[in-house]
Each structure stands twice: as C-alpha cells, then as structure tokens.
Scaffold this motif. Structure first.
Motif, short mmCIF file in Angstrom:
data_model
loop_
_atom_site.label_atom_id
_atom_site.label_comp_id
_atom_site.label_asym_id
_atom_site.label_seq_id
_atom_site.Cartn_x
_atom_site.Cartn_y
_atom_site.Cartn_z
N VAL A 211 -1.14 -82.87 -25.40
CA VAL A 211 -2.11 -81.80 -25.62
C VAL A 211 -1.57 -80.77 -26.60
O VAL A 211 -2.34 -80.18 -27.38
N LEU A 212 -0.25 -80.55 -26.61
CA LEU A 212 0.34 -79.61 -27.56
C LEU A 212 0.13 -80.08 -29.00
O LEU A 212 -0.14 -79.28 -29.89
N ILE A 213 0.25 -81.41 -29.22
CA ILE A 213 0.07 -81.93 -30.57
C ILE A 213 -1.37 -81.72 -31.05
O ILE A 213 -1.65 -81.64 -32.25
N GLY A 214 -2.28 -81.61 -30.10
CA GLY A 214 -3.69 -81.43 -30.46
C GLY A 214 -3.98 -80.05 -31.03
O GLY A 214 -4.97 -79.87 -31.77
N ILE A 215 -3.16 -79.06 -30.71
CA ILE A 215 -3.42 -77.70 -31.19
C ILE A 215 -3.32 -77.61 -32.71
O ILE A 215 -4.29 -77.19 -33.38
N PRO A 216 -2.20 -78.00 -33.33
CA PRO A 216 -2.16 -77.97 -34.81
C PRO A 216 -3.08 -79.00 -35.46
O PRO A 216 -3.58 -78.78 -36.57
N LEU A 217 -3.32 -80.12 -34.77
CA LEU A 217 -4.21 -81.14 -35.33
C LEU A 217 -5.64 -80.61 -35.50
O LEU A 217 -6.29 -80.85 -36.53
N LEU A 218 -6.13 -79.90 -34.50
CA LEU A 218 -7.52 -79.47 -34.50
C LEU A 218 -7.72 -78.06 -35.03
O LEU A 218 -8.87 -77.66 -35.25
N LEU A 219 -6.64 -77.33 -35.23
CA LEU A 219 -6.76 -75.95 -35.71
C LEU A 219 -7.57 -75.85 -37.01
O LEU A 219 -8.47 -75.01 -37.11
N PRO A 220 -7.31 -76.70 -38.01
CA PRO A 220 -8.11 -76.59 -39.24
C PRO A 220 -9.53 -77.14 -39.10
O PRO A 220 -10.38 -76.90 -39.98
N LEU A 221 -9.82 -77.85 -38.02
CA LEU A 221 -11.14 -78.47 -37.83
C LEU A 221 -12.04 -77.65 -36.91
O LEU A 221 -13.25 -77.88 -36.86
N ALA A 222 -11.46 -76.72 -36.18
CA ALA A 222 -12.24 -75.90 -35.26
C ALA A 222 -12.99 -74.81 -36.03
O ALA A 222 -12.47 -74.27 -37.01
N ASP A 223 -14.19 -74.50 -35.58
CA ASP A 223 -15.02 -73.47 -36.21
C ASP A 223 -15.05 -72.25 -35.29
O ASP A 223 -15.90 -72.14 -34.41
N PHE A 224 -14.11 -71.34 -35.51
CA PHE A 224 -14.01 -70.18 -34.62
C PHE A 224 -15.16 -69.20 -34.81
O PHE A 224 -15.51 -68.45 -33.91
N GLY A 225 -15.76 -69.22 -36.01
CA GLY A 225 -16.89 -68.34 -36.26
C GLY A 225 -18.06 -68.68 -35.35
O GLY A 225 -18.83 -67.79 -34.94
N ALA A 226 -18.20 -69.97 -35.01
CA ALA A 226 -19.30 -70.40 -34.14
C ALA A 226 -19.09 -69.98 -32.70
O ALA A 226 -20.01 -70.08 -31.89
N MET A 227 -17.88 -69.52 -32.38
CA MET A 227 -17.59 -69.15 -30.99
C MET A 227 -17.96 -67.70 -30.68
O MET A 227 -17.92 -67.30 -29.53
N ARG A 228 -18.31 -66.92 -31.70
CA ARG A 228 -18.71 -65.53 -31.46
C ARG A 228 -20.00 -65.51 -30.65
O ARG A 228 -20.96 -66.22 -30.94
N GLY A 229 -20.02 -64.70 -29.63
CA GLY A 229 -21.20 -64.62 -28.78
C GLY A 229 -21.28 -65.71 -27.74
O GLY A 229 -22.32 -65.89 -27.10
N THR A 230 -20.18 -66.47 -27.57
CA THR A 230 -20.18 -67.54 -26.58
C THR A 230 -20.38 -67.00 -25.17
O THR A 230 -21.05 -67.60 -24.34
N GLY A 231 -19.79 -65.84 -24.88
CA GLY A 231 -20.03 -65.17 -23.60
C GLY A 231 -19.55 -65.95 -22.40
O GLY A 231 -18.44 -66.47 -22.37
N ALA A 232 -20.45 -66.09 -21.41
CA ALA A 232 -20.09 -66.75 -20.16
C ALA A 232 -19.76 -68.22 -20.35
O ALA A 232 -19.10 -68.83 -19.49
N ASP A 233 -20.19 -68.81 -21.46
CA ASP A 233 -19.90 -70.23 -21.69
C ASP A 233 -18.41 -70.49 -21.88
O ASP A 233 -17.97 -71.65 -21.82
#
Length: 334
Positions: free
Chosen positions: A193-215
């Motif tokens: 799971v640790l290797i997944g953090i740098p692997l997916l960091l450039p692929l994750a869209d953090f802007g889309a997480m704004r307003g996620t709230g209770a989800d």
C-alpha cells in the motif's frame, strides 16, 4: 464450549467477518463519489496508516526479515495490486458491483495459468478442464452477446474487460508475493500500500475532492476497515484454518457483494447469468483444492552383496499447487 473457543472456530469467525467486509467494498467505493484513482489513492493512504500502526503496536518491525530483494518483490506486487484495484473500481462504474465481483472472482484460474506460463508450474489436464468450465461460467455471468461487440455503446464490454484485467493483475501479484518468505504478511501488505502512494499521487485529482464533505467517511472506511481491519482478520484466520475451509468461505465475498448490490442499488443478475455462478464456484473449488502433484524421485539402488537384495525405497516430494494457499494481500477482493 470447548469447540467454540477452538482456534479453528475463531479462525472461521474471523475469515467470515473479513469476507463480509469484502462484500461491502463496492458500496463504499460507489458511495464515496470519487473517481477510481482518487478512491485507490486514499485507500492506500489510510490503509498504510492502519497497517503501519498495527505493525508498530505488535512489534513487527523488529526482526522484520525484509531484504532488498524481498522489498523489491513486495513493491512489484504492490504495483500490480494498486492498479488491480483501480481497474476493479472502474468496472463497478461500467457494469455493476455484482457482475464485476463475480467476473473478478475468476482470480484463481489466472494464478494457475500465469504460474504455468511464467514459472513452468505443472498444469494438469484436469485443471485445464476446470478452467474451461470456469470460462463458460464467465461467459454466462458476463451476459455479453454479439450486439455488445457491434453496438456503439461498448461501456459494458469495457467494464467486463476491466474486471478481467484486474483479476490478471491480482494473479501476477499473487505469484510475486508467493516468492517472499520469512516476512509477516502484514509487512508485505504495508509495503504494497505504501508503494501505491507515489504511484497514484500524479494520477489523483485533488481538485475534485473539494466539497466531498461527509463522503470522506467512505474513503476513510476503505482504508481503516477494508484494508487495515480486513487484512488483520484475514491473516489471523489463515493461520488457523485448513485450505479447504478457506476456499469455501472465500465465496462469502461475492455472495455478500451480490446481495448488497441488490439491496442498496436494486441491481441483480439475470437467470442466464445466474447459471454461470455455480460453474465458477465449482471450478474454483476444484482448482484450489486440487491434491498436490506427487513427484517421484528415483534413487540409485543400494549396492548389496547378494543378487537378491532389494533396491532402496523411493522418496516422494509434494509440490504445492499455485492456488492451494492464501495469498497476500487481497485473496478476497484484491
């Protein structure tokens, strides 16, 4: 009362609980509302916190047994596992949790086929036959018809392909991880799971997480419950149970997933699709529970002074089958 406190009974409860948790995985993924890449990124992030905290509390970092080679193999397995999750979660979107889960549960057959292809593990005629039975079941469950290949909307077909490719990546991870010995599975899972953090960091869209709230609760649950707690239950149960019981209880996962998908989203597979499920279950059990292949190694007869002396006895070595043992980290849902 003695039976209730037996290690095997405790292992049965632990594994059943882990499989039930696995069956609810799709609900957490869908309800989070996040993209598959974002879901997997936060799963590995929160999962690393959970597994790392557990390993630290249990003292597993002392005498960990990890070497550069073992770390490399664990990391490679992690690459396969992480993208296996991404593909599976994409398949949920394009098909349904029920269909994707059953198609994905053809994992044991890819372990067998890839083991024969990459590592020359013995592939018997019986196993080939059961693999063919499983793929007949797969065709029925997928519900794919000629129109799916000729129509303009290939979303469903894409989803089936994603679930199949996810299962293949799981098989590759299993074969790699099997070659790591002398290391606690919790630590192997932590590396993965640790290797997944740098692997997916450039692929994750953090802007889309704004307003996620209770989800966010669903994403935290995927890491703490479906990665941390579930793996702890799995590994504890594996140490207490025979392979036969593990193989049977593993089918609690797709059964719960199908019920959950129907109860929450109203999705269910059709009658023809349902006919394929027992074929996959039966073939999987026959492949997983196949008796070890007995390899007889001839020895040179012991010299004796008399012509009538008997030759020395032969010795038999049991070769473990590719799918005969639990693998890390996601024997259930990958």
């Amino acid at each position: 009362m003695a039976y209730e406190s037996s290690p095997e009974h405790k292992g049965t409860v632990q594994l059943t609980a882990a499989m039930v948790l696995s069956g609810t995985l799709g609900i957490f993924v869908v309800e989070s509302g996040a993209s598959p890449f974002n879901v997997v990124f936060f799963r590995v992030l929160f999962g690393a916190v959970a597994l790392g905290g557990y390993a630290l509390a249990r003292g597993y970092f002392r005498d960990h047994g990890l070497t550069p080679r073992k770390l490399g193999l664990a990391a490679l397995g992690g690459v396969f596992i992480v993208f296996n999750w991404v593909l599976l979660f994409q398949s949920y979107e394009n098909t349904s949790i029920s269909v994707a889960t059953v198609v994905y549960h053809t994992q044991p057959f890819y372990v067998v086929l890839l083991g024969a292809l990459l590592f020359r593990e013995r592939l018997t005629a019986a196993k080939v036959g059961w693999v063919l039975v499983a793929f007949i079941g797969l065709i029925l469950v997928s519900g794919i018809g000629p129109g799916d290949f000729t129509g303009s909307d290939t979303t469903y077909l894409l989803g089936i392909g994603q679930a199949l490719l996810a299962a293949v990546l799981y098989g590759l991870s299993t074969l790699v991880t099997k070659r790591i010995t002398g290391v606690r599975p919790h630590l192997i899972a932590l590396v993965q799971v640790l290797i997944g953090i740098p692997l997916l960091l450039p692929l994750a869209d953090f802007g889309a997480m704004r307003g996620t709230g209770a989800d966010w609760g669903w994403l935290v649950g995927l890491g703490l419950i479906h990665t941390g707690l579930m793996y702890v239950l799995l590994y504890s149960a594996y140490a207490k149970l025979p392979t036969a019981k593990i193989a049977v209880l593993a089918f609690t996962y797709p059964a719960v997933a199908m019920v959950a998908d129907w109860a929450v989203y109203g999705h269910h597979i059709g009658l023809v699709q349902a006919l394929g499920v027992p074929l996959i279950v039966l073939a999987s059990l026959r492949v997983t529970l196949a008796k070890p292949v007995e390899v007889t190694t001839p020895t040179t007869p012991t010299p004796a002074p008399a012509p009538a002396a008997s030759p020395a006895p032969r010795t038999a070595a049991h070769v473990p089958e590719a799918a005969s043992r639990p693998a890390t980290p996601a024997e259930s849902e990958g």
